[in-house]
Scaffold this active site. Structure first.
Site, PDB file in Angstrom:
ATOM      1  N   LYS A  80       0.843  -1.201   0.000  1.00 47.52           N
ATOM      2  CA  LYS A  80       0.000   0.000   0.000  1.00 47.52           C
ATOM      3  C   LYS A  80       0.876   1.248   0.000  1.00 47.52           C
ATOM      4  O   LYS A  80       1.873   1.326   0.716  1.00 47.52           O
ATOM      5  CB  LYS A  80      -0.892  -0.024   1.238  1.00 47.52           C
ATOM      6  CG  LYS A  80      -1.852   1.148   1.368  1.00 47.52           C
ATOM      7  CD  LYS A  80      -2.726   0.986   2.613  1.00 47.52           C
ATOM      8  CE  LYS A  80      -3.713   2.115   2.779  1.00 47.52           C
ATOM      9  NZ  LYS A  80      -4.588   1.932   3.959  1.00 47.52           N
ATOM     10  N   SER A 149      -9.343   2.331   2.837  1.00 52.04           N
ATOM     11  CA  SER A 149      -8.370   3.052   2.042  1.00 52.04           C
ATOM     12  C   SER A 149      -7.375   2.145   1.333  1.00 52.04           C
ATOM     13  O   SER A 149      -6.619   2.585   0.474  1.00 52.04           O
ATOM     14  CB  SER A 149      -7.604   4.020   2.947  1.00 52.04           C
ATOM     15  OG  SER A 149      -6.870   3.296   3.936  1.00 52.04           O
ATOM     16  N   SER A 173     -10.324   0.044   6.908  1.00 56.33           N
ATOM     17  CA  SER A 173      -9.584   0.078   5.647  1.00 56.33           C
ATOM     18  C   SER A 173      -8.965  -1.238   5.213  1.00 56.33           C
ATOM     19  O   SER A 173      -8.413  -1.327   4.112  1.00 56.33           O
ATOM     20  CB  SER A 173      -8.484   1.143   5.723  1.00 56.33           C
ATOM     21  OG  SER A 173      -9.053   2.413   5.881  1.00 56.33           O
TER      22      SER A 173
END
Length: 436
Positions: A80, A149, A173
């Protein structure tokens, strides 16, 4: 006979790891299959901010020629874009950092590399892991959000571009993108995985987690970062006592999500699980608003430089959140901490009677459109309390998009939570086979 690329990308990370450890599969072959999947699917999914096929293949060749480095040896990994990486820029989903190139890896990334993982590239995140989405689309239907996210990481695993990917959770997330994309996502207990080198949003909430295709996969990945090898030794007979928690937010769940949840309860009962209905106390259920204030107040402090020196490059949604955070007083912060401590104690007493709580993972299928990433409602409380939580796929809704159930364990019970979750996963798989 060597496996075809279409078969290689279907392997779970755990199955691929066993083949790699025995030298029955090369890192180059597995990476090549992943790169072919990226070539075919990335134009429609847009999961990656950046990846480097040539560098990754050079690393794979090196791994094939040397000793087995560790439990992640030869496994391609998506990271990420909230983590620092020494060989890729780290933009944190913001135009402020488009040219930002760290000279080191985040601790979690470094530990994965040391265990033999191949960092293929950086996956898309929302702006500073908040609510303004990036370009990533749901692999099951590109007209729908993949969640946030950790959008790119979940989508990359679901689209079979990589077997594993790193994510973080501050509200929902990891759990929500895993549910929307139909994969397994695991958020460990708060503080077990180092956050050094991860862009901070909320000091008391941010938690590193991961994505895979089964419970064994996420246990494999997170065990390396937590330095907890016992997470990889999951027994087959860990039959759990499950607290069925429809929660105070049950009415916000879609009819399809409610139906999938009830069907899961029936399958668990048929498999022999002990089930008991659980009603949260008012003190626990009130924590959704506390979470929202804690997250906003801590983000106001964590993003001080960005809001003071680059306000024009922040989204309106983020600026509104930071303005709310500025209004949270010191006295309210102390009150929040007292509420959390009290609720954690109350909930801990309940875990004497059950091993896991089972709740919906999200309000339903992934939302239509890419302007929003979905509602984090069903994970806020568990994130605030720092409890380990895991999404398991639980079928599909009327739009053909995945649904999920969330399993939550007591704080610092990650070894047992993973073992119990694996039992649930296998029981659901057996029930599905009987239906077929």
């Amino acid at each position: 006979m060597p496996l075809a690329n279409s078969d290689l990308i279907q392997l779970t990370a755990s199955a691929a790891a066993r083949l790699l450890q025995r030298r029955e599969l090369t890192a180059q072959a597995l990476l090549g299959a992943c790169l072919e999947a990226i070539h075919d699917r990335e134009p429609h999914v847009l999961a990656w901010r950046q990846y480097d096929a040539e560098r990754a293949m050079a690393h794979a060749r090196q791994l094939d020629q040397g000793p087995v480095l560790g439990p992640l040896h030869g496994l391609p990994l998506g990271v990420k874009d909230l983590f620092d990486t020494r060989d890729f820029p780290s933009a944190f989903g913001s135009p402020i950092y488009q040219q930002h190139q760290p000279d080191h890896d985040a601790a979690a990334v470094a530990m994965c590399r040391a265990a033999g993982a191949i960092v293929l590239g950086k996956t898309v995140t929302t702006e500073f892991a908040t609510f303004t989405p990036g370009p990533t689309r749901n692999p099951h239907n590109p007209a729908h959000t993949p969640g946030g996210s950790s959008s790119g990481s979940a989508a990359a695993v679901a689209a079979h571009m990589v077997p594993l990917a790193l994510g973080t959770q501050t509200a929902a997330s990891v759990i929500r993108p895993a549910a929307y994309c139909g994969i397994v996502g695991f958020k460990p207990s708060f503080g077990l995985i180092p956050r050094a080198g991860v862009k901070s949003l909320s000091e008391s909430l941010d938690t590193v987690g991961g994505f895979g295709r089964c419970v064994e996969d996420v246990a494999l990945l997170t065990s390396v970062m937590a330095n907890a090898p016992q997470w990889r030794a999951l027994p087959d007979d860990a039959r759990p006592r499950i607290g069925v928690c429809r929660s105070p937010w049950w009415d916000t769940a879609s009819p399809a999500a409610q139906l999938a949840f009830e069907a899961t309860i029936s399958r668990m009962a048929a498999a022999g699980a002990y089930l008991v209905d659980v009603t949260l106390t008012d003190a626990v259920s009130a924590l959704t608003e506390v979470h929202d204030e804690v997250m906003a107040a801590e983000a106001f402090k964590a993003l001080a430089d960005e809001r003071l020196n680059h306000p024009q490059l922040l989204s309106e949604r983020l600026k509104e959140m930071l303005e709310r955070g500025a209004r949270v007083t010191y006295e309210q912060t102390l009150q929040h901490r007292a509420q959390v401590a009290s609720a954690r104690h109350q909930l801990g007493r309940g875990f004497v009677d059950y091993d896991l709580l089972m709740t919906p993972s999200a309000c339903g299928e992934a939302d239509l459109g890419l302007q929003r990433t979905g509602d984090p409602l069903f994970s806020r409380v568990w994130s605030l309390l720092g409890l380990p939580s895991l999404n398991l796929p639980a079928g599909f809704g009327p739009q053909g998009l995945p649904l999920g159930i969330q399993l939550v364990g007591p704080v610092m019970s990650d070894t047992a939570t993973l073992a119990f979750a694996r039992w649930v996963e296998q029981a659901l798989a057996r029930a599905e086979q009987r239906r077929e």
